[in-house]
Enzyme design. Sequence first.
Site, mmCIF file in Angstrom:
data_model
loop_
_atom_site.group_PDB
_atom_site.id
_atom_site.type_symbol
_atom_site.label_atom_id
_atom_site.label_comp_id
_atom_site.label_asym_id
_atom_site.label_seq_id
_atom_site.Cartn_x
_atom_site.Cartn_y
_atom_site.Cartn_z
ATOM 1 N N SER A 182 0.815 -1.221 0.000
ATOM 2 C CA SER A 182 0.000 0.000 0.000
ATOM 3 C C SER A 182 0.847 1.268 0.000
ATOM 4 O O SER A 182 0.358 2.329 -0.411
ATOM 5 C CB SER A 182 -0.938 0.003 1.214
ATOM 6 O OG SER A 182 -0.207 -0.150 2.414
ATOM 7 N N ASP A 430 -2.624 6.777 11.768
ATOM 8 C CA ASP A 430 -1.834 6.161 10.692
ATOM 9 C C ASP A 430 -0.532 6.933 10.573
ATOM 10 O O ASP A 430 -0.505 8.058 10.058
ATOM 11 C CB ASP A 430 -2.602 6.193 9.376
ATOM 12 C CG ASP A 430 -1.802 5.594 8.216
ATOM 13 O OD1 ASP A 430 -0.665 5.144 8.446
ATOM 14 O OD2 ASP A 430 -2.315 5.592 7.081
ATOM 15 N N HIS A 433 1.575 5.457 6.346
ATOM 16 C CA HIS A 433 1.320 6.028 5.025
ATOM 17 C C HIS A 433 1.528 7.544 5.074
ATOM 18 O O HIS A 433 1.785 8.108 6.133
ATOM 19 C CB HIS A 433 -0.091 5.677 4.570
ATOM 20 C CG HIS A 433 -0.314 4.204 4.446
ATOM 21 N ND1 HIS A 433 -0.758 3.431 5.499
ATOM 22 C CD2 HIS A 433 -0.124 3.353 3.412
ATOM 23 C CE1 HIS A 433 -0.849 2.158 5.117
ATOM 24 N NE2 HIS A 433 -0.465 2.088 3.856
#
Length: 456
Positions: A182, A430, A433
Amino acid sequence: MKPSHHNTHINGAGNCKANCSHPHVDWNAFIFQRRYLFIWFLAALIPFAVVRSYFSHAPAVYEVETSHEETLVQTPEYRSTPVPILNNAGDSLVGHNSSAISQDGDCDLSTGEWIPDPSGAFYTNATCHAIQEHQNCMKHGRPDTGYLQWRWKPMNCELPRFNASRFLELMRGKILAFVGDSIGRNHMQSLVCLLSQVEDARDIYNDGTDKFRRWLFPSYNFTLAVLWSPFLVKEMTKKIDGSASEQLQLYLDDIDKNWTSQLHEFDIVLLSGGQWFLKAALYLEKDEVIGCHYCPGTNFTQLGFYFAYRKALRLAFKSINTSPDYKGLTFLRTFTPDHFENGRWDNGGTCERTVPFKKNEIAVEGMNSEMYKIQLEEFEKAAKEGAARGLKFRLIDTTWASLLRPDGHPGPYRYPYPFAKDKNVKVQNDCLHWCLPGPIDAWNEFLLEMLKREST
């Protein structure tokens, strides 16, 4: 007259028979003392030997701690690596190793610092529609914008800001494929947004999960592809004999054909990844389990995820080097640290910093260092083998630049306006990312600079 012979014979504990050369020495006492000293020496040596043997065979504390943490990880999209340790060291592992490979031509892009740049981002969530919801920090109400006002300055040169027109001209008629997890998709979406300054991409393929997707820039006949392969090798999740739950199984001698079956289509392949290898897994070769990473209650050998990552990366490079129809350029983007502090992703870890680290405030250490080292070693071997076959391998070394940007993650803004109703609410962060726009856009400045060098 013959000379007399002195026949000396040592018997048992040292009794001297016949004529001894030193008749006045008490040999029984002398030898007894030597034996006593020898026994005393052995008695002193044995504890040291036992301690040394124990520590030489004991597993590394770091690996054991990582293995224990892995049991808590249910969603690897938001797992945590150890928090970077602040220190006063100005040097980084990155600077020494990357320059030795000389992958960047005239200037090593990998070492440097972030400097203020008030010009800000090239795009916003209003001008680019390719941003994944979880990385859409502007749309989700992140209040600060200072994280957008920095640019990467290599130590000994300037890195030009991204030029979308130049990139598209270099890629005219080509296909560039991102292969990984990802974060690789995050990288690709950053590129789509940067190129949208010149032309909006046409979404020509989507498998419905964003794991396999293609974008076309029609005026340039340039295609961007993303292929989901977080382990690079074949994976399967199923129960094994005697197990109460399903186990992730990685086939370390069997490449993931979801990406290698398409190699012949690509002009450029960009490999990345590594974070998913922290998951508990069984490792197989020739369809037989050879070991595992965190498999309590079994008799399998604990090999650890470093072992598996090295094997998988080596097989990926081998697959490229031995592909009969692939003649393209291969990039490896280096390992991406996360910035969870005060805990992991699943127990309150956050990333609340709003400015970059200075280069003397942090170092590449622990797991980040080991994964990075594996990449450098396997890349160098593959590049030499590829050169003998007429293939080019290049390293996009973003590890140090990324480590310095704890401020560039969505944090709680992976959710829309997380504090709208309660400013004290606890929200899962998060810190792996990257916000779009954000520091990850600089990765494509690295990519463009290296493509320019290939074209000259």
